[in-house]
Design an enzyme around this catalytic site. Structure first.
Site, mmCIF file in Angstrom:
data_model
loop_
_atom_site.group_PDB
_atom_site.id
_atom_site.type_symbol
_atom_site.label_atom_id
_atom_site.label_comp_id
_atom_site.label_asym_id
_atom_site.label_seq_id
_atom_site.Cartn_x
_atom_site.Cartn_y
_atom_site.Cartn_z
ATOM 1 N N ASP B 321 -3.430 4.280 -6.425
ATOM 2 C CA ASP B 321 -4.329 3.195 -5.794
ATOM 3 C C ASP B 321 -4.835 3.354 -4.804
ATOM 4 O O ASP B 321 -4.796 4.897 -3.977
ATOM 5 C CB ASP B 321 -2.544 2.367 -4.886
ATOM 6 C CG ASP B 321 -1.627 2.768 -4.480
ATOM 7 O OD1 ASP B 321 -2.007 4.113 -4.722
ATOM 8 O OD2 ASP B 321 -1.429 2.256 -3.516
ATOM 9 N N GLU B 322 -5.938 2.590 -4.114
ATOM 10 C CA GLU B 322 -6.398 2.422 -3.041
ATOM 11 C C GLU B 322 -7.428 3.673 -2.699
ATOM 12 O O GLU B 322 -7.089 3.592 -1.426
ATOM 13 C CB GLU B 322 -5.014 2.005 -1.968
ATOM 14 C CG GLU B 322 -4.215 0.957 -2.790
ATOM 15 C CD GLU B 322 -4.124 0.299 -0.858
ATOM 16 O OE1 GLU B 322 -3.941 -1.435 -1.047
ATOM 17 O OE2 GLU B 322 -3.415 0.810 -0.455
ATOM 18 N N ILE B 323 -7.720 4.556 -3.991
ATOM 19 C CA ILE B 323 -9.050 4.855 -2.809
ATOM 20 C C ILE B 323 -9.813 4.907 -1.912
ATOM 21 O O ILE B 323 -10.280 4.769 -1.629
ATOM 22 C CB ILE B 323 -9.381 6.056 -4.390
ATOM 23 C CG1 ILE B 323 -7.994 6.982 -4.955
ATOM 24 C CG2 ILE B 323 -10.176 6.576 -3.885
ATOM 25 C CD1 ILE B 323 -8.224 7.417 -6.501
#
Lengths: 543, 543
Positions: B321-323
């Protein structure tokens, strides 16, 4: 202050640690919360050991309050961390010198909480004009002791401190009408209040939902009005709480709210009016006292006689809030009330309220023991309380509105207590003690920045501001969650009310000190919740 | 169901008690939470006594799981209230009949949790095809025992129950990267999960802020990445938690989130890229793995080998998530990354992400033990996970968006787990488990009403919805407050995922049953907070 700032700057880098967040280890060592008025740290820290810490209380060694506190601090609070004793530490002596006598009564408005503290590497001296200040100083001394991670020992920070509170009323309000709180839970909050130098427990004892106060004159009130026979406070329990608070220099101010919020008093025959729906049917639960029944004032006189004989506190909170919520149903639609108003020549229900509060003031002035009356804000906004009444402000959606409320009440000569910006029961995600919580009223966050002196007024008006009370209304609060919801959010209020404004103008700069307080309190066994994003304590909370 | 509804209606008057609020004593007696699939109450309640309750586990008497549970229920959970034993109660026998063997391994996807329970005034019979169902049935049986206020005794409600879960994955996510949670705290949540028939502990072990997982192959990760040496989970502690969960029919699904959220892994040389500010200075803490360094995949292979040898759970959560939060700083501004992308012919960072996840899938396919991969939603939204990957949905501000997300992922053949509407760490004032919290995203309240099958899709698509996980992200959560924040809010999720939708369509009708659960759990010693305005329990929580 130079030394303090210098050392704080070690703990608090100018750059935030991780994408805008505070460092998780940004705690001070031997920081004091709330910040003392004058404080100058020495250059050395000294190793101390639980086995070699001695306290001499001089002439007041036999004073129960002194004994209780010295024992508590020596045995528990000075050394809360699970750290091995350092055998190399030399003995260390703290001398307590108190000017006055051992107080036999409870602390009251006007008590002297000032103290001075000189801590060198050789010895420490705590001086205070009254025992109450000595208690505050003992807590400060305990906060100078910290855990040294590198050496795995306790260190004591050397310091010169002169300290006193900025405001005389610094409180927490608990609500035992919506949910019952055990004596144990209340005592734990008193412990924590003392660690925050808070001095007033405002006890909103009963409310519409339940009547847990066991009156000896009117035992049927709690027999029918309490949730169950296990949900009561007996006289012995109340006295136990008052005594426990006294030992911590904390006043216990009772509130019995009338004429609204009284549904649970309904067992008292004739006390409440019937309440009617739009169709004229009395389907609503009664929730307002009937001022047309003269017997009710006799009942209230007797009831409050018992209250003042139970609670030594000289402030008596008489409530008076939110009549308007039940006005339509319980008074305006009530024919008995109409008839009474005609008889008395009262042209509207505001005049009926005036009538009620005037009678209530008469009742309470006639009590065997004198009390200063405290009323919630509406009684000032709508009615005509006597000038000696203290006004407890709870309204104001913006800081500007709150300021105007303070200005108005003090302009009329009333002393005021502020709660408007400190309704801590309104939980929300994030760091609401310092950061604006979007989507909420302006006064519903940034507790650290709400200052009761932020209004345009004379020096005399400012003097009338007694302080503030952080409110923990009980709709969603009971033994399970009160502690972690209150703390350390209420610690922000505690510092605002104790410390110099100029030294406490930046919550982010204050955070490492608050973080140290959190960790110390966690090690003492109290539920101080995270309030500044990811962090940790040297020793985490354990059940 | 007729009997149930009839009896519930006694506890729940059609009229609200006090100005729109639920009655504070609106609890059922012998209600079961989550509601069983089929349940028919008998007409009688039977007095039971702790001294005269006997459990016979038949052929599985020697099974460790059975023994542990029978002991726990008999000694603690059947009779949590401080009620005197009724000497007149006659002996009562519960027979447990389990079809299968005593499981030697951990519970897994596909475990059978069904059971049937016949409770008459003479005896009770609990039947289950597997031990896991017997554990669920024991909890149900315990919930049929209630405290009878009038008689001050324990009563047992007679009933016929056939029960099984609606969804196979019903979980709680904990986050030990932001704040450390003690083993004791985690075990307490496992106890409570079992009481709610939840079966997956999704353990988000590490995050940017700290790396508490003590790897035996790479001990430097926690040595440098943990908050302190006291903030780690050793292999023994992890195994202790897994075993404790196994005893309660709970799977422990580990998550090691990459390539983002990895700042605390930074001690691994070459693992993370440097990250740059607008001026090209590398002032930012690294937080993304460097896919250009082939050694990193060798490291990850070795690391995950240890993970799968430690965690028996067949689902392995790989994060993802949330790269995008760190993409600009850590990849787009990074010259080494630019060069690698040119070499590999990757035209944008999304292709670089594809590259990373393909390598990560290769790494994890090559592990000694096979695992089903779980990825956070972005990996599906932006990249190309293999069809066998399970997609963990966490986005969607409205129920419509969430439905569309579920539809999309299942249309591509992915199994999905839903968390989007169950981010319980976002606290707010009020009854958010059932009521819309104004000012927040639609999916940020009304947990009870979020149904993972509420999307337009084929029967096959519905079958791909494994269930849901209530997330308790750790930014503001630690040992001090996790329990009272989670419960009973997560109980709303538990019922949604276990029970028939048609029988659980009204949260207000469900409340008396949830209230009874809260009071039972409070008496068992767990912090179930108030969640429906003023109320009380027969016996309140005590520290």
């Amino acid at each position: 202050m130079r030394e303090l700032l210098l050392l704080l700057s070690i703990a608090l880098p100018s750059q935030a640690w991780f994408y805008g967040r505070a460092r998780p280890d940004a705690w001070t060592q031997g920081g004091v919360w709330p910040l003392p008025q004058y404080l100058e740290y020495g250059k050395v820290n000294r190793t101390v050991s639980p086995q070699k810490m001695f306290v001499n209380a001089g002439s007041l060694e036999d004073c129960d309050i002194v004994q209780d506190n010295v024992r508590g601090y020596v045995e528990r609070w000075f050394f809360p961390f699970p750290v091995a004793a350092d055998p190399s530490a030399s003995p260390y002596h703290l001398s307590i010198r108190v000017g006055g006598e051992c107080p036999s009564g409870a602390p009251q408005q006007g008590m002297n909480e000032s103290y001075s503290l000189k801590v060198s590497s050789e010895k420490a001296v705590l001086e205070a004009p009254e025992v109450w200040g000595a208690i505050r100083g003992l807590e400060t001394f305990s906060q100078l002791i910290f855990f040294d991670e590198q050496e795995n020992t306790y260190k004591l920070r050397t310091v010169l401190i002169d300290d006193w509170p900025r405001f005389s009323v610094r409180g927490i309000m608990i609500d035992t009408g919506r949910h019952y709180l055990s004596v144990k839970t209340i005592k734990r909050q008193l412990d924590i209040m003392a660690a925050n130098k808070l001095n007033v427990l405002h006890w909103h004892v009963v409310d519409s939902e339940s009547f847990p106060y066991e009156s000896m004159r009117f035992p049927h009130l709690s027999k029918k009005g309490a949730y169950s026979p296990r949900h009561v406070y007996t006289r012995a329990m109340v006295e136990d709480i008052i005594e426990y608070a006294r030992m911590r220099a904390i006043r216990v101010m009772p509130e019995f709210d009338t004429p609204g919020h009284t549904s649970s008093w309904n067992v008292q025959t004739g006390l409440l009016t019937e309440c009617f729906d739009e169709n004229g049917d009395n389907t609503h639960l009664p929730n307002l006292i009937d001022p047309s029944n003269e017997d009710n004032f006799k009942f209230l006189a007797e009831f409050f006689e018992e209250v003042v004989s139970t609670f030594p506190e000289k402030f008596l909170h008489l409530g008076g809030d939110e009549i308007s919520d039940y006005l339509e149903e319980c008074w305006k639609r009530n024919k008995k009330i109409h008839k009474f108003m005609r008889q008395e020549g009262l042209v509207n229900t505001t005049q009926l309220e005036d009538y009620y509060f005037k009678k209530l003031e008469n009742v309470t002035s006639g009590l065997h023991e004198k009390r200063d009356r405290v009323f919630w804000q509406e009684v000032f906004d709508l009615n005509k309380p006597s000038e000696s009444s203290i006004i407890h402000l709870w309204k104001g959606n913006s800081f500007a509105e709150l300021a105007e409320n303070i200005r108005q009440a003090t302009m009329k000569g009333h002393r005021v207590i502020v709660s408007s910006c400190w309704y801590l029961n309104y939980v929300k995600y994030g760091t609401d003690w310092k950061t604006y919580a979007s989507g909420t009223a302006e006064t519903n966050s940034r507790y650290y920045y709400c200052d009761p002196h932020d209004f345009l007024g004379t020096r005399e008006q400012k003097r009338l501001v007694l302080g503030g009370i952080a409110a923990m209304w009980g709709e969603m609060i009971d033994n399970t969650n009160i502690e972690a919801v209150l703390w350390p959010r209420a610690s922000a209020v505690a510092e605002r009310l104790w410390s110099r404004r100029e030294s406490t103008s930046d919550a982010d700069a204050a955070w490492p000190r608050l973080h140290e307080l959190r960790c110390r309190m966690v090690s003492r066994g109290y539920r101080f919740a995270p309030t500044n994003w990811p962090d940790y304590c040297p020793f985490e909370f354990s059940d």
